[in-house]
Write a protein that holds these residues in place. Structure first.
Motif, PDB file in Angstrom:
ATOM      1  N   ALA A  39      14.722  42.771  -6.918  1.00 53.64           N
ATOM      2  CA  ALA A  39      13.916  43.973  -6.696  1.00 53.64           C
ATOM      3  C   ALA A  39      12.608  43.666  -5.978  1.00 53.64           C
ATOM      4  O   ALA A  39      11.843  44.582  -5.658  1.00 53.64           O
ATOM      5  CB  ALA A  39      13.631  44.648  -8.042  1.00 53.64           C
ATOM      6  N   GLY A  40      12.321  42.378  -5.741  1.00 51.84           N
ATOM      7  CA  GLY A  40      11.096  42.000  -5.055  1.00 51.84           C
ATOM      8  C   GLY A  40       9.880  41.992  -5.959  1.00 51.84           C
ATOM      9  O   GLY A  40       8.748  42.030  -5.487  1.00 51.84           O
ATOM     10  N   PHE A  92      19.093  36.909 -16.671  1.00 52.16           N
ATOM     11  CA  PHE A  92      19.296  38.300 -16.270  1.00 52.16           C
ATOM     12  C   PHE A  92      17.978  38.893 -15.765  1.00 52.16           C
ATOM     13  O   PHE A  92      17.920  39.507 -14.699  1.00 52.16           O
ATOM     14  CB  PHE A  92      19.818  39.061 -17.500  1.00 52.16           C
ATOM     15  N   ASN A  93      16.923  38.704 -16.518  1.00 49.79           N
ATOM     16  CA  ASN A  93      15.618  39.252 -16.177  1.00 49.79           C
ATOM     17  C   ASN A  93      15.126  38.707 -14.834  1.00 49.79           C
ATOM     18  O   ASN A  93      14.692  39.467 -13.965  1.00 49.79           O
ATOM     19  CB  ASN A  93      14.621  38.911 -17.297  1.00 49.79           C
ATOM     20  N   THR A  94      15.186  37.411 -14.654  1.00 50.98           N
ATOM     21  CA  THR A  94      14.694  36.812 -13.413  1.00 50.98           C
ATOM     22  C   THR A  94      15.529  37.250 -12.215  1.00 50.98           C
ATOM     23  O   THR A  94      14.981  37.605 -11.166  1.00 50.98           O
ATOM     24  CB  THR A  94      14.653  35.279 -13.538  1.00 50.98           C
ATOM     25  N   VAL A  95      16.838  37.239 -12.340  1.00 52.08           N
ATOM     26  CA  VAL A  95      17.705  37.652 -11.226  1.00 52.08           C
ATOM     27  C   VAL A  95      17.401  39.090 -10.810  1.00 52.08           C
ATOM     28  O   VAL A  95      17.240  39.387  -9.621  1.00 52.08           O
ATOM     29  CB  VAL A  95      19.194  37.466 -11.599  1.00 52.08           C
ATOM     30  N   ASN A  96      17.277  39.989 -11.780  1.00 51.04           N
ATOM     31  CA  ASN A  96      17.042  41.396 -11.453  1.00 51.04           C
ATOM     32  C   ASN A  96      15.650  41.638 -10.869  1.00 51.04           C
ATOM     33  O   ASN A  96      15.502  42.387  -9.895  1.00 51.04           O
ATOM     34  CB  ASN A  96      17.262  42.276 -12.684  1.00 51.04           C
ATOM     35  N   ALA A 100       6.836  32.009 -10.949  1.00 52.68           N
ATOM     36  CA  ALA A 100       8.243  31.715 -10.635  1.00 52.68           C
ATOM     37  C   ALA A 100       8.825  32.774  -9.702  1.00 52.68           C
ATOM     38  O   ALA A 100       9.445  32.441  -8.679  1.00 52.68           O
ATOM     39  CB  ALA A 100       9.066  31.606 -11.913  1.00 52.68           C
ATOM     40  N   LEU A 101       8.625  34.044 -10.022  1.00 53.03           N
ATOM     41  CA  LEU A 101       9.163  35.106  -9.177  1.00 53.03           C
ATOM     42  C   LEU A 101       8.468  35.157  -7.820  1.00 53.03           C
ATOM     43  O   LEU A 101       9.122  35.339  -6.784  1.00 53.03           O
ATOM     44  CB  LEU A 101       9.052  36.457  -9.885  1.00 53.03           C
ATOM     45  N   GLY A 102       7.172  34.957  -7.806  1.00 52.49           N
ATOM     46  CA  GLY A 102       6.458  34.929  -6.535  1.00 52.49           C
ATOM     47  C   GLY A 102       6.960  33.810  -5.637  1.00 52.49           C
ATOM     48  O   GLY A 102       7.126  33.983  -4.432  1.00 52.49           O
ATOM     49  N   LEU A 149      22.966  40.540  -7.776  1.00 54.49           N
ATOM     50  CA  LEU A 149      23.715  39.422  -7.195  1.00 54.49           C
ATOM     51  C   LEU A 149      24.102  39.732  -5.757  1.00 54.49           C
ATOM     52  O   LEU A 149      23.969  38.881  -4.869  1.00 54.49           O
ATOM     53  CB  LEU A 149      24.963  39.119  -8.016  1.00 54.49           C
ATOM     54  N   ASP A 150      24.585  40.943  -5.514  1.00 59.13           N
ATOM     55  CA  ASP A 150      24.977  41.335  -4.158  1.00 59.13           C
ATOM     56  C   ASP A 150      23.783  41.248  -3.203  1.00 59.13           C
ATOM     57  O   ASP A 150      23.899  40.728  -2.093  1.00 59.13           O
ATOM     58  CB  ASP A 150      25.553  42.748  -4.141  1.00 59.13           C
ATOM     59  N   ARG A 151      22.639  41.750  -3.644  1.00 61.64           N
ATOM     60  CA  ARG A 151      21.455  41.736  -2.779  1.00 61.64           C
ATOM     61  C   ARG A 151      21.032  40.298  -2.484  1.00 61.64           C
ATOM     62  O   ARG A 151      20.758  39.945  -1.340  1.00 61.64           O
ATOM     63  CB  ARG A 151      20.307  42.488  -3.431  1.00 61.64           C
TER      64      ARG A 151
END
Length: 182
Positions: A101-102, A93-97, A108-110, A142-144
């Motif tokens: 949001a960029g 959940f945390n990673t997806v959100n 990992a997120l970068g 998810l939509d984004r």
């Protein structure tokens, strides 16, 4: 040269596997083995919390590469070649959100934010509880991400069914999603 990496194709395509902090991550070796059987070379990038959810030594031995979780220092050599694809499994959940949001506050997120900008195919196996999946921010994320071309497998809640059994986490599904893109 490949369009999204700007480098000549290697003998084997290179897959980044992003691993998040979910109990099922202890079995990420199954995904790595399946990817290698399908002809991928694999490098693993874990979220800082995800690093504690699997046997990093065993995974590193399987891939022949270090597990990445932190940014490299300026001038330090890149331990992985550019990716031909990225698999995010399990995705929390945390990673997806944060990704949607960029937010790029971890390696990992970068990596995920950059991969999109480079046109690298990305597939995701979410591991999100029913309660968190009901949150409107998750649905919007998810939509984004889908609108950005990210492919998603079915969400795995990790919650037991009425008989007390948990569904199997279908690691190979993320590879199938990537194969459908090529």
């Amino acid at each position: 040269m490949t369009e999204h990496t700007g480098r000549a194709p290697a003998a084997k395509p290179f897959l980044y596997v992003v691993v998040c902090a979910a109990g099922i991550a202890q079995d990420v070796g199954r995904l790595i083995a399946a990817a290698q059987e399908r002809g991928w070379e694999v490098g693993v990038i874990a979220t800082p919390q995800g690093l504690g959810f699997f046997d990093a030594e065993a995974v590193g031995a399987r891939t022949g590469r270090p597990i990445r979780s932190a940014w490299r220092a300026p001038g330090e050599a890149r331990p992985f070649p550019a990716p031909d694809a990225v698999a995010v499994a399990p995705a929390t959940f945390n990673t997806v959100n944060k990704w949607a949001a960029g937010i790029s506050d971890t390696l990992a997120l970068g990596t995920l934010c950059e991969a999109y900008g480079l046109g690298v195919p990305i597939a995701v196996l979410p591991c999100v509880s029913d309660a968190l999946a009901a949150h409107p921010a998750y649905r919007a994320s998810l939509d984004r991400l889908r609108g950005m071309g990210v492919r998603f497998g079915d969400r795995y809640s990790g919650e037991p069914d009425a008989d007390g059994r948990r569904a199997e986490f279908r690691w190979e599904r993320v590879l199938d999603l990537l194969a459908a893109r090529t």
